[in-house]
Design an enzyme around this catalytic site. Structure first.
Site, short mmCIF file in Angstrom:
data_model
loop_
_atom_site.label_atom_id
_atom_site.label_comp_id
_atom_site.label_asym_id
_atom_site.label_seq_id
_atom_site.Cartn_x
_atom_site.Cartn_y
_atom_site.Cartn_z
N ASP A 109 0.32 -3.45 7.97
CA ASP A 109 -0.73 -4.09 7.20
C ASP A 109 -1.02 -5.49 7.92
OD1 ASP A 109 -0.83 -1.83 5.49
OD2 ASP A 109 0.22 -3.07 4.22
N LYS A 119 -4.32 -5.21 12.28
CA LYS A 119 -4.26 -4.64 13.49
C LYS A 119 -5.66 -4.15 14.14
CE LYS A 119 -0.73 -2.06 12.87
NZ LYS A 119 -0.35 -2.51 11.34
N GLY A 133 -3.67 2.67 7.17
CA GLY A 133 -4.75 2.09 6.98
C GLY A 133 -5.40 1.14 7.73
N HIS A 134 -6.60 1.38 8.31
CA HIS A 134 -7.20 0.21 9.22
C HIS A 134 -8.55 -0.21 8.41
CE1 HIS A 134 -4.44 0.31 12.31
NE2 HIS A 134 -4.60 1.41 12.80
N GLN A 187 1.22 0.97 11.23
CA GLN A 187 2.39 0.44 10.40
C GLN A 187 3.11 -0.72 11.24
OE1 GLN A 187 2.81 4.23 10.79
NE2 GLN A 187 1.72 4.11 8.77
N THR A 226 9.05 3.98 7.62
CA THR A 226 8.25 5.13 7.55
C THR A 226 9.06 6.20 8.59
OG1 THR A 226 6.17 6.09 8.19
CG2 THR A 226 6.80 4.24 9.53
N THR A 241 -4.67 -0.36 1.65
CA THR A 241 -5.87 0.28 2.01
C THR A 241 -5.74 1.98 1.34
OG1 THR A 241 -5.77 -1.10 3.93
CG2 THR A 241 -7.28 0.72 3.85
P1 IMP Z 1 5.67 6.79 4.42
O1 IMP Z 1 5.19 6.12 5.57
O2 IMP Z 1 4.34 7.34 3.56
O3 IMP Z 1 6.70 7.86 4.56
O4 IMP Z 1 6.09 5.71 3.57
C1 IMP Z 1 7.27 4.95 4.13
C2 IMP Z 1 7.05 3.34 3.62
O5 IMP Z 1 6.16 2.86 4.83
C3 IMP Z 1 6.79 3.03 2.43
O6 IMP Z 1 7.13 1.76 2.21
C4 IMP Z 1 5.15 2.73 2.79
O7 IMP Z 1 4.57 1.64 1.85
C5 IMP Z 1 5.18 2.19 4.13
N1 IMP Z 1 3.93 2.22 4.77
C6 IMP Z 1 3.47 3.48 5.47
N2 IMP Z 1 2.05 3.32 5.98
C7 IMP Z 1 2.09 1.93 6.04
C8 IMP Z 1 1.05 1.06 6.34
O8 IMP Z 1 0.24 1.79 6.96
N3 IMP Z 1 1.02 -0.04 6.19
C9 IMP Z 1 2.26 -0.66 5.18
N4 IMP Z 1 3.04 0.01 4.71
C10 IMP Z 1 3.23 1.48 5.19
#
Ligand code: IMP
Length: 428
Positions: free
Chosen positions: A13, A16, A40-41, A226, A241, A301
């Site tokens: 977040d 980017k 999410g962008h 991410q 992630t 997002t």
């Molecule tokens: P997952 O990617 O859904 O498996 O989530 C694993 C961790 O990554 C969690 O803490 C999510 O909140 C975080 N996460 C996944 N995608 C994003 C992103 O785009 N922005 C911020 N955190 C993310």
């Protein structure tokens, strides 16, 4: 060589999307190479706000080719609805979007299984986005339960494999959560063959396409999703992630070696946020944290969850910069800090009485880390209208200088608001 990569150095977040959007003009191809619709962008383009999850930011400009490369996991339904959203707003999405036939596919059982696993962890839940990202990557690594985009174009073998996989998944899910309804393989196969037909025009061997594009002198822009601290190998495991979300993922996720990239831009917020579980040494569970959340509109997002907010952590971001190998920094959302009297930066951790600037490899150690702060005076002035670094208040410049000094990389871009124009290029 003028290919570029945009990588988040924190827990995601970092905004980017705005930097990728700003740089698309100077590139021919934009490449997403890891993650899925967990990302999410938010991009403000032509006065309109777009929220993209799977589609590369380049998709907003039909003259650019956008590539969803091999390392991405694809929920075809989510992808099609995103494409449809853009089309309904007058943005054509056709052969300018390419999807790797090697990318792995997210199925309904991935989403159900992730929910079951997360619920079973209680307070230790990872706090995932529940999009089946981790369970799909796990099946990719396990191979027996993996289906790739290219497999959808061999309907007979696809149906037979899905039948077998869904049979096993139903047994597994029943054992883990007896109330789970069994999934119907034939129904899922029909649904996914429909998605495959709709996506066919986009599906390609993207690795070969990217190599040819490079040979033809095209400029590639790699769009990380991410952030580095959520990287499966190098992040705050297990609160990460499931993909290589640092710069390390570019090569494996796209098939393009990093030696083809001339500039790696590390993107950080002027403070720190995190969504989901896991230690966060500079978290502010007080009115300053709430102020940052309110002013920065720090809500996810994808899931709408309030983001955890805290001071800039130079130990964590410096580590992110080193593992990602960035050349320079883009500091985002500086305007959010404008009303604060004082602003702190974490310069080191104290763990069990020992001071360190190393980022701990174990989350238990990170959870015990007490931040050592450098506190600077705030600038108490709106910076969102400024366009030249020379016009910034001395306190804001001192703050940026501290971030550059602590991370050891120059600041090249400062963002002071969501619009394209609210951007200051410190060096061209
Ligand atoms: P997952 O990617 O859904 O498996 O989530 C694993 C961790 O990554 C969690 O803490 C999510 O909140 C975080 N996460 C996944 N995608 C994003 C992103 O785009 N922005 C911020 N955190 C993310």
């Amino acid at each position: 060589m003028s290919s570029t990569a945009v990588i988040g150095l924190q827990w995601g977040d970092e905004a980017k999307g705005k930097i990728v959007d700003l740089l698309t003009d100077r590139h021919d191809v934009v490449v997403r190479y890891q993650g899925g619709n967990n990302a999410g962008h938010t991009v403000v383009f032509n006065g309109q706000t777009y929220k993209l999850s799977l589609l590369p930011v380049g998709t907003l400009r039909p003259s650019i080719t956008s590539v969803i490369a091999t390392g991405v996991v694809i929920n075809p339904q989510a992808l099609l609805s995103e494409i449809e959203q853009l089309r309904s707003r007058g943005i054509p999405v056709g052969e300018n979007l390419l999807i790797s036939d090697r990318a792995h596919v997210i199925f309904p059982y991935h989403i159900v299984e992730e929910a079951v696993l997360e619920d079973s962890r209680g307070v230790n839940a990872i706090g995932t986005t529940r999009r089946g990202i981790g369970t799909c990557y796990r099946d990719k690594a396990g191979r027996s339960h993996a289906i790739r985009i290219g497999d959808l174009y061999h309907p007979d073998t696809f149906r037979a494999r899905l039948e077998e996989i869904v049979g096993q998944k139903n047994i597994l899910l029943k054992a883990l959560a007896p109330k789970t309804q069994p999934l119907d393989a034939a129904k899922i196969a029909d649904e996914y063959l429909g998605y495959a037909a709709a996506l066919k025009v986009h599906v390609a061997d993207t690795t070969s396409y990217l190599h040819k594009a490079l040979a033809a002198g095209k400029r590639l822009l790699f769009e990380g999703a991410q952030g580095s601290l959520l990287d499966l190998d190098h992040g705050t495991f297990p609160y990460v992630t499931s993909s290589s979300s640092s710069g390390c993922g570019i090569h494996s996720g796209s098939g393009v070696p990093e030696r083809n990239i001339s500039r790696m831009i590390g993107v950080v917020k002027a403070y720190t946020t995190r969504v989901g579980g896991g230690p966060f040494p500079t978290e502010l569970n007080n009115e300053i944290g709430q102020h940052i959340r309110d002013v920065g509109r720090e809500y996810g997002t994808v899931t709408g969850r309030p983001r955890r907010c805290g001071w800039f952590d130079a130990v964590a971001a410096g580590y992110g910069a080193r593992i990602s190998g960035v050349d320079c920094l883009s500091i985002m959302l500086l305007d959010v800090l404008s009303q604060l009297d004082q602003i702190s930066i974490c310069t080191a951790y104290e763990i069990d009485g020992e001071r360190t600037t190393d980022f701990p490899s174990q989350v238990e150690d990170l959870a015990r880390a007490r931040p050592v702060y450098r506190t600077l005076p705030g600038w108490k002035r709106d910076v969102s209208t400024l366009r030249r670094l020379a016009d910034f208040p001395a306190e804001a410049r001192a703050y940026l200088d501290s971030l550059a000094e602590l991370i050891g990389k120059p600041v090249e871009i400062v963002s002071v608001g969501p619009d394209r124009e609210q951007t200051v290029f410190c060096k061209s």
